[in-house]
Design a protein around this motif. Sequence first.
Motif, PDB file in Angstrom:
ATOM      1  N   SER A   1       0.837  -1.196   0.000  1.00  0.00           N
ATOM      2  CA  SER A   1       0.000   0.000   0.000  1.00  0.00           C
ATOM      3  C   SER A   1       0.870   1.243   0.000  1.00  0.00           C
ATOM      4  O   SER A   1       1.971   1.250   0.564  1.00  0.00           O
ATOM      5  CB  SER A   1      -0.929   0.022   1.222  1.00  0.00           C
ATOM      6  OG  SER A   1      -1.823  -1.075   1.201  1.00  0.00           O
TER       7      SER A   1
ATOM      8  N   SER B   1       5.133   4.513   1.810  1.00  0.00           N
ATOM      9  CA  SER B   1       4.675   3.134   1.752  1.00  0.00           C
ATOM     10  C   SER B   1       4.815   2.504   3.132  1.00  0.00           C
ATOM     11  O   SER B   1       5.811   2.719   3.833  1.00  0.00           O
ATOM     12  CB  SER B   1       5.493   2.352   0.716  1.00  0.00           C
ATOM     13  OG  SER B   1       5.104   0.992   0.683  1.00  0.00           O
TER      14      SER B   1
ATOM     15  N   HIS C   1      -3.991   4.518   6.035  1.00  0.00           N
ATOM     16  CA  HIS C   1      -5.367   5.020   6.042  1.00  0.00           C
ATOM     17  C   HIS C   1      -5.573   6.000   7.210  1.00  0.00           C
ATOM     18  O   HIS C   1      -6.279   7.005   7.062  1.00  0.00           O
ATOM     19  CB  HIS C   1      -6.356   3.859   6.136  1.00  0.00           C
ATOM     20  CG  HIS C   1      -6.571   3.135   4.838  1.00  0.00           C
ATOM     21  ND1 HIS C   1      -7.295   3.676   3.789  1.00  0.00           N
ATOM     22  CD2 HIS C   1      -6.131   1.921   4.411  1.00  0.00           C
ATOM     23  CE1 HIS C   1      -7.319   2.823   2.775  1.00  0.00           C
ATOM     24  NE2 HIS C   1      -6.614   1.749   3.123  1.00  0.00           N
TER      25      HIS C   1
ATOM     26  N   GLY D   1      -5.019   9.926  -1.353  1.00  0.00           N
ATOM     27  CA  GLY D   1      -5.581   8.642  -0.995  1.00  0.00           C
ATOM     28  C   GLY D   1      -4.560   7.520  -0.910  1.00  0.00           C
ATOM     29  O   GLY D   1      -3.397   7.673  -1.281  1.00  0.00           O
ATOM     30  N   VAL D   2      -5.018   6.384  -0.398  1.00  0.00           N
ATOM     31  CA  VAL D   2      -4.197   5.173  -0.257  1.00  0.00           C
ATOM     32  C   VAL D   2      -4.513   4.243  -1.420  1.00  0.00           C
ATOM     33  O   VAL D   2      -5.682   4.031  -1.763  1.00  0.00           O
ATOM     34  CB  VAL D   2      -4.476   4.474   1.087  1.00  0.00           C
ATOM     35  CG1 VAL D   2      -3.656   3.198   1.206  1.00  0.00           C
ATOM     36  CG2 VAL D   2      -4.166   5.419   2.251  1.00  0.00           C
ATOM     37  N   HIS D   3      -3.462   3.680  -2.012  1.00  0.00           N
ATOM     38  CA  HIS D   3      -3.629   2.839  -3.192  1.00  0.00           C
ATOM     39  C   HIS D   3      -2.834   1.547  -3.032  1.00  0.00           C
ATOM     40  O   HIS D   3      -1.760   1.539  -2.426  1.00  0.00           O
ATOM     41  CB  HIS D   3      -3.163   3.586  -4.445  1.00  0.00           C
ATOM     42  CG  HIS D   3      -3.849   4.910  -4.632  1.00  0.00           C
ATOM     43  ND1 HIS D   3      -5.003   5.053  -5.365  1.00  0.00           N
ATOM     44  CD2 HIS D   3      -3.534   6.148  -4.149  1.00  0.00           C
ATOM     45  CE1 HIS D   3      -5.380   6.326  -5.346  1.00  0.00           C
ATOM     46  NE2 HIS D   3      -4.515   7.008  -4.619  1.00  0.00           N
ATOM     47  N   GLU D   4      -3.381   0.468  -3.583  1.00  0.00           N
ATOM     48  CA  GLU D   4      -2.710  -0.824  -3.546  1.00  0.00           C
ATOM     49  C   GLU D   4      -1.723  -0.888  -4.703  1.00  0.00           C
ATOM     50  O   GLU D   4      -2.062  -1.333  -5.803  1.00  0.00           O
ATOM     51  CB  GLU D   4      -3.731  -1.952  -3.612  1.00  0.00           C
ATOM     52  CG  GLU D   4      -4.632  -2.040  -2.390  1.00  0.00           C
ATOM     53  CD  GLU D   4      -3.828  -2.200  -1.113  1.00  0.00           C
ATOM     54  OE1 GLU D   4      -2.905  -3.050  -1.102  1.00  0.00           O
ATOM     55  OE2 GLU D   4      -4.106  -1.483  -0.141  1.00  0.00           O
ATOM     56  N   GLN D   5      -0.523  -0.424  -4.457  1.00  0.00           N
ATOM     57  CA  GLN D   5       0.495  -0.353  -5.488  1.00  0.00           C
ATOM     58  C   GLN D   5       1.847  -0.207  -4.800  1.00  0.00           C
ATOM     59  O   GLN D   5       1.934   0.197  -3.632  1.00  0.00           O
ATOM     60  CB  GLN D   5       0.231   0.847  -6.408  1.00  0.00           C
ATOM     61  CG  GLN D   5       0.948   0.808  -7.740  1.00  0.00           C
ATOM     62  CD  GLN D   5       0.476   1.931  -8.662  1.00  0.00           C
ATOM     63  OE1 GLN D   5      -0.243   2.838  -8.247  1.00  0.00           O
ATOM     64  NE2 GLN D   5       0.876   1.869  -9.917  1.00  0.00           N
TER      65      GLN D   5
ATOM     66  N   ALA E   1       3.711   3.612  -8.205  1.00  0.00           N
ATOM     67  CA  ALA E   1       2.848   4.786  -8.074  1.00  0.00           C
ATOM     68  C   ALA E   1       3.539   6.040  -8.578  1.00  0.00           C
ATOM     69  O   ALA E   1       2.931   6.868  -9.273  1.00  0.00           O
ATOM     70  CB  ALA E   1       2.434   4.968  -6.613  1.00  0.00           C
TER      71      ALA E   1
ATOM     72  N   TRP F   1       1.361   7.472 -11.800  1.00  0.00           N
ATOM     73  CA  TRP F   1       0.350   8.474 -11.443  1.00  0.00           C
ATOM     74  C   TRP F   1       0.367   9.627 -12.452  1.00  0.00           C
ATOM     75  O   TRP F   1       1.432  10.063 -12.885  1.00  0.00           O
ATOM     76  CB  TRP F   1       0.595   8.989 -10.028  1.00  0.00           C
ATOM     77  CG  TRP F   1      -0.579   9.763  -9.489  1.00  0.00           C
ATOM     78  CD1 TRP F   1      -0.745  11.115  -9.464  1.00  0.00           C
ATOM     79  CD2 TRP F   1      -1.754   9.207  -8.911  1.00  0.00           C
ATOM     80  NE1 TRP F   1      -1.956  11.438  -8.909  1.00  0.00           N
ATOM     81  CE2 TRP F   1      -2.605  10.291  -8.566  1.00  0.00           C
ATOM     82  CE3 TRP F   1      -2.189   7.899  -8.660  1.00  0.00           C
ATOM     83  CZ2 TRP F   1      -3.863  10.103  -7.969  1.00  0.00           C
ATOM     84  CZ3 TRP F   1      -3.436   7.723  -8.071  1.00  0.00           C
ATOM     85  CH2 TRP F   1      -4.246   8.815  -7.728  1.00  0.00           C
TER      86      TRP F   1
END
Length: 233
Positions: free
Chosen positions: A2, A103, A110, A139-143, A148, A152
Amino acid sequence: MSVLLLRLAGPLQSWGSSSRFTRRGTEIAPTKSGVIGLLAAARGARRTEPLTDLLGLQFGVRLDQPGQILRDFQTARSLDGRQPAKLTYRFYLSDAVFLAAVSGEPELLHGLADALHRPRFPLYLGRRSCPPAGPISLGVHEQTLDGALTDWPWLAAEWYRRRAARTIRLEIIRDAHPGEPATETVPDEPISFDPAHRQHTWRSVLRRHVDVTNDLAERAAVIEHDPLSLLGG
């Protein structure tokens, strides 16, 4: 994996890592210690409190709109006015925009994203005189952090993109992975922000570049200059 993404933009920013006495410089991009301090302020942590879980975050930044170095002169004197005024040099980045990423564990990220939406202390971009322009959290992203920062969308201002070429090369500065050859080491890993014994240590960083497509250049009919085009047969 994340990652919490941050948009760091404002009229002025100043990210010092080795400022001393009357000369207060700035790095060309946000520092890890500066961003960790921003996240700690959002959570309401005081400078004397331990950084605990924030110390394990991995950090990276992409220079979407590098801005320009601005130098300011200031004078300072004692409260009673008896001491002579000293001229100090303070450096800032003007009109800069950065994509920063941290990360770590999803629950922690979150929580940090929520804190950025409702910060306990005022947030600023490296120095108290540098408030951010607009929301910080993307925001938080699963990457992965590296993925990212690569994928992005470009965050530069519209006026900046309209003046740029169709393909832009952006610099990425991130923490080097264990065993990965580092580009350099910098004194930017925070240990404590306590004014009585502020501590930083060295961290290994990797610098690389990524190419992004500028869609506004197509609309504005920007033509890239090729000095060898006239030699073609």
